[in-house]
Design a protein around this motif. Sequence first.
Motif, PDB file in Angstrom:
ATOM      1  N   ALA A 180     -47.453 -64.480  18.941  1.00 54.83           N
ATOM      2  CA  ALA A 180     -48.080 -63.436  18.164  1.00 54.83           C
ATOM      3  C   ALA A 180     -47.414 -62.109  18.317  1.00 54.83           C
ATOM      4  N   VAL A 181     -46.068 -62.289  18.898  1.00 56.80           N
ATOM      5  CA  VAL A 181     -45.164 -60.828  19.165  1.00 56.80           C
ATOM      6  C   VAL A 181     -45.372 -60.166  17.927  1.00 56.80           C
ATOM      7  N   GLN A 182     -45.172 -60.460  16.798  1.00 61.23           N
ATOM      8  CA  GLN A 182     -44.862 -59.688  15.565  1.00 61.23           C
ATOM      9  C   GLN A 182     -46.415 -59.078  14.806  1.00 61.23           C
ATOM     10  N   ALA A 183     -47.257 -60.172  15.331  1.00 60.27           N
ATOM     11  CA  ALA A 183     -48.893 -59.907  14.394  1.00 60.27           C
ATOM     12  C   ALA A 183     -49.566 -58.871  15.185  1.00 60.27           C
ATOM     13  N   ASN A 237     -43.791 -64.363  11.143  1.00 68.54           N
ATOM     14  CA  ASN A 237     -42.588 -64.686  11.541  1.00 68.54           C
ATOM     15  C   ASN A 237     -41.890 -63.314  11.491  1.00 68.54           C
ATOM     16  N   ASN A 238     -40.851 -62.990  12.385  1.00 74.10           N
ATOM     17  CA  ASN A 238     -40.138 -61.886  12.809  1.00 74.10           C
ATOM     18  C   ASN A 238     -38.965 -61.590  11.416  1.00 74.10           C
ATOM     19  N   GLU A 239     -38.612 -62.477  10.853  1.00 76.15           N
ATOM     20  CA  GLU A 239     -37.567 -62.128   9.780  1.00 76.15           C
ATOM     21  C   GLU A 239     -38.317 -62.110   8.327  1.00 76.15           C
ATOM     22  N   GLU A 248     -39.332 -70.712  14.103  1.00 76.85           N
ATOM     23  CA  GLU A 248     -39.843 -69.779  15.349  1.00 76.85           C
ATOM     24  C   GLU A 248     -38.506 -68.974  15.844  1.00 76.85           C
ATOM     25  N   HIS A 249     -38.869 -67.846  16.591  1.00 76.31           N
ATOM     26  CA  HIS A 249     -37.880 -67.201  17.243  1.00 76.31           C
ATOM     27  C   HIS A 249     -37.128 -67.942  18.104  1.00 76.31           C
ATOM     28  N   HIS A 250     -35.883 -67.457  18.604  1.00 74.46           N
ATOM     29  CA  HIS A 250     -35.297 -68.227  19.742  1.00 74.46           C
ATOM     30  C   HIS A 250     -35.778 -68.199  21.016  1.00 74.46           C
ATOM     31  N   ALA A 251     -36.605 -67.368  21.162  1.00 75.19           N
ATOM     32  CA  ALA A 251     -37.559 -67.484  22.428  1.00 75.19           C
ATOM     33  C   ALA A 251     -38.339 -68.556  22.657  1.00 75.19           C
ATOM     34  N   VAL A 252     -38.711 -69.315  21.379  1.00 74.64           N
ATOM     35  CA  VAL A 252     -39.452 -70.583  21.549  1.00 74.64           C
ATOM     36  C   VAL A 252     -38.281 -71.560  21.309  1.00 74.64           C
ATOM     37  N   VAL A 294     -47.659 -62.243  23.583  1.00 74.19           N
ATOM     38  CA  VAL A 294     -47.765 -60.873  23.111  1.00 74.19           C
ATOM     39  C   VAL A 294     -46.650 -59.956  23.921  1.00 74.19           C
ATOM     40  N   SER A 295     -46.136 -58.884  23.395  1.00 76.05           N
ATOM     41  CA  SER A 295     -44.905 -58.043  23.881  1.00 76.05           C
ATOM     42  C   SER A 295     -45.374 -56.721  23.465  1.00 76.05           C
ATOM     43  N   ALA A 296     -45.273 -55.761  24.530  1.00 76.72           N
ATOM     44  CA  ALA A 296     -45.665 -54.401  24.444  1.00 76.72           C
ATOM     45  C   ALA A 296     -44.657 -53.536  23.195  1.00 76.72           C
ATOM     46  N   HIS A 297     -43.392 -54.081  23.455  1.00 76.49           N
ATOM     47  CA  HIS A 297     -42.618 -52.797  22.809  1.00 76.49           C
ATOM     48  C   HIS A 297     -42.638 -53.129  21.252  1.00 76.49           C
ATOM     49  N   LYS A 298     -43.200 -54.005  20.843  1.00 75.77           N
ATOM     50  CA  LYS A 298     -43.568 -54.078  19.112  1.00 75.77           C
ATOM     51  C   LYS A 298     -44.865 -53.165  18.811  1.00 75.77           C
ATOM     52  N   ILE A 299     -45.429 -52.763  19.670  1.00 76.34           N
ATOM     53  CA  ILE A 299     -46.727 -51.668  19.402  1.00 76.34           C
ATOM     54  C   ILE A 299     -46.685 -50.400  20.228  1.00 76.34           C
ATOM     55  N   ALA A 355     -33.605 -58.703  15.137  1.00 75.58           N
ATOM     56  CA  ALA A 355     -32.812 -57.974  16.033  1.00 75.58           C
ATOM     57  C   ALA A 355     -32.132 -58.426  17.218  1.00 75.58           C
ATOM     58  N   CYS A 356     -32.814 -59.494  17.680  1.00 73.82           N
ATOM     59  CA  CYS A 356     -32.391 -60.151  19.003  1.00 73.82           C
ATOM     60  C   CYS A 356     -30.966 -61.018  18.677  1.00 73.82           C
ATOM     61  N   GLN A 357     -30.789 -61.284  17.254  1.00 78.21           N
ATOM     62  CA  GLN A 357     -29.608 -62.100  16.886  1.00 78.21           C
ATOM     63  C   GLN A 357     -28.623 -61.299  16.302  1.00 78.21           C
ATOM     64  N   SER A 388     -42.541 -60.338  31.773  1.00 78.44           N
ATOM     65  CA  SER A 388     -41.483 -59.264  31.510  1.00 78.44           C
ATOM     66  C   SER A 388     -41.451 -59.121  30.215  1.00 78.44           C
ATOM     67  N   GLY A 389     -42.175 -59.714  29.143  1.00 79.14           N
ATOM     68  CA  GLY A 389     -41.970 -59.641  27.789  1.00 79.14           C
ATOM     69  C   GLY A 389     -42.092 -60.877  27.095  1.00 79.14           C
ATOM     70  N   GLY A 390     -42.034 -60.730  25.707  1.00 79.59           N
ATOM     71  CA  GLY A 390     -42.215 -61.894  24.855  1.00 79.59           C
ATOM     72  C   GLY A 390     -41.307 -63.175  25.213  1.00 79.59           C
ATOM     73  N   THR A 391     -40.262 -62.856  25.568  1.00 80.82           N
ATOM     74  CA  THR A 391     -39.216 -64.116  25.946  1.00 80.82           C
ATOM     75  C   THR A 391     -39.804 -64.957  26.992  1.00 80.82           C
ATOM     76  N   GLU A 392     -40.006 -63.982  27.945  1.00 81.89           N
ATOM     77  CA  GLU A 392     -40.753 -64.941  29.332  1.00 81.89           C
ATOM     78  C   GLU A 392     -41.784 -65.681  28.943  1.00 81.89           C
ATOM     79  N   ALA A 393     -43.071 -64.927  28.047  1.00 83.88           N
ATOM     80  CA  ALA A 393     -44.007 -65.753  27.806  1.00 83.88           C
ATOM     81  C   ALA A 393     -43.821 -66.963  27.088  1.00 83.88           C
ATOM     82  N   ASP A 394     -42.950 -66.901  26.260  1.00 82.21           N
ATOM     83  CA  ASP A 394     -42.689 -68.245  25.454  1.00 82.21           C
ATOM     84  C   ASP A 394     -41.952 -69.095  26.249  1.00 82.21           C
ATOM     85  N   ASN A 395     -41.158 -68.678  27.090  1.00 80.72           N
ATOM     86  CA  ASN A 395     -40.406 -69.556  28.077  1.00 80.72           C
ATOM     87  C   ASN A 395     -41.599 -70.385  28.947  1.00 80.72           C
TER      88      ASN A 395
HETATM   89  C1  LIG Z   1     -41.395 -63.181  17.293  1.00 82.42           C
HETATM   90  C2  LIG Z   1     -40.862 -62.885  18.464  1.00 82.42           C
HETATM   91  N1  LIG Z   1     -41.004 -63.623  19.467  1.00 82.42           N
HETATM   92  C3  LIG Z   1     -40.356 -63.337  20.760  1.00 82.42           C
HETATM   93  C4  LIG Z   1     -39.668 -61.947  20.675  1.00 82.42           C
HETATM   94  C5  LIG Z   1     -38.962 -61.580  22.235  1.00 82.42           C
HETATM   95  O1  LIG Z   1     -39.896 -60.823  22.696  1.00 82.42           O
HETATM   96  P1  LIG Z   1     -39.314 -59.676  23.752  1.00 82.42           P
HETATM   97  O2  LIG Z   1     -38.226 -58.859  23.215  1.00 82.42           O
HETATM   98  O3  LIG Z   1     -40.381 -59.033  24.470  1.00 82.42           O
HETATM   99  O4  LIG Z   1     -38.546 -60.510  24.821  1.00 82.42           O
HETATM  100  C6  LIG Z   1     -39.479 -61.433  19.622  1.00 82.42           C
HETATM  101  C7  LIG Z   1     -38.541 -60.110  19.888  1.00 82.42           C
HETATM  102  O5  LIG Z   1     -37.963 -59.409  18.532  1.00 82.42           O
HETATM  103  C8  LIG Z   1     -39.958 -61.785  18.376  1.00 82.42           C
HETATM  104  O6  LIG Z   1     -39.913 -61.065  17.184  1.00 82.42           O
END
Ligand SMILES: Cc1ncc(COP(=O)(O)O)c(C=O)c1O
Length: 388
Positions: free
Chosen positions: A170-173, A143-145, A88-92, A191-196, A320-322, A55-62
């Motif tokens: 690699a969500v941001q890459a 890095n996303n920031e 790392e992103h909080h999803a990791v 990887v996540s769809a909504h960044k691309i 943005a997630c934070q 369902s996205g990057g967060t789930e894939a990282d988990n």
């Molecule tokens: C580096 C990184 N990992 C994971 C995520 C989370 O991905 P998703 O929003 O698809 O759950 C993000 C979202 O901004 C991100 O930037």
Amino acid sequence: MSAAALAAYVAEAQRTGNASSLHSAGRTSRRAVEEARETVAGSLGARPSEVIFTSGGTEADNLAIKGIFWGRRAQDTRRTRVLVSAVEHHAVLDPAFWLAGHAGAEIVLLPVDAEGRLDLDALRAELAAHAAETALISVMWANNEVGTIQPVRDVVRAARPYGIPVHTDAVQAVGQAEVDFAESGVDAMTVSAHKIGGPVGVGALLARRDLALDAVLHGGGQERGVRSGTLDAASIAAFGVATRHAVDCLPQRAARLRALRDDLVARVRDAAPSAVLRGPEPAAGDRLPGNAHFTFPGAEGDSLLYLLDSAGVQASTGSACQAGVPQPSHVLLAMGVPEAEARGALRFTLGATSTESDVDRLVAALPQVVARAQAAGLVSGRAMGGAS
Ligand SMILES: Cc1ncc(COP(=O)(O)O)c(C=O)c1O
């Protein structure tokens, strides 16, 4: 969403059929999923059987952090150490710390330098001392920031002699840097769809077939049995289209964004001379082309964000997630930025729809915005009993 991804989404969403059903409607849906799987895999240097839709990057990282931890520890109970970079992103980070609180993991935060690059010597020393107890390593591709691109291939080279799996977020890459799963040598990649230009709510974990990976979601046994749940065929079809487009257009997009970003950085430095660029200098080449990040001394990032928003410029204080959580970024703190300076952070990201006139608008608004945010910072600093 891009027009092509949206069209693929709508076409698939109008169809009836569960991709796991055997009747013809189900098989039609399955075909759309498998075509997307081939496209995502082909665009990112993976085999179709290595793609696990989520369902996205967060789930894939988990799935990566928990699933690899459990899989590796089941093979050898000594493997309790989880090595993650401090940026790392909080999803990791959060699943890793969850494992520490609930499953006996020991988290090792790998340090970074002042520009957010992983300290490879620290990783090598950690592995030399504790390889037998290490379950996995997770270091993000970019890095996303602050946009720092990490030396993922060097991480793999360090880990390989010990047979320790490497995961990369690699969500941001994807779509901004060359990403090739097989060539990088990593064992798992998020990887996540909504960044691309794809929909929100779909992504994938690419995982080698020989990786020890336990399920996080249990149920109908979809996706190699490690990610149960009815497949979201419409989102997956759109994700496939978006991934191909992101990768096919990478050279032109990266060149355009880099030129726009370099202009933004130069003009922000002119318009607000107190601004400090964080992350690698653009010329260094290891920064995402669409990323610029500054701290503005004496100003609060939130004040800058709201003032810029009312001038028609949408920026972020960090991930943005934070946003909304008024705490200094853990990424900046890990880079050694003092807390007071980290509070004045603002990230500007450029994407497919960004133009030179967006940069013009930012630069026109910035001097006044910074002056007002600094004045507000001074007042709230006094109210809190002085600048700290
Ligand atoms: C580096 C990184 N990992 C994971 C995520 C989370 O991905 P998703 O929003 O698809 O759950 C993000 C979202 O901004 C991100 O930037």
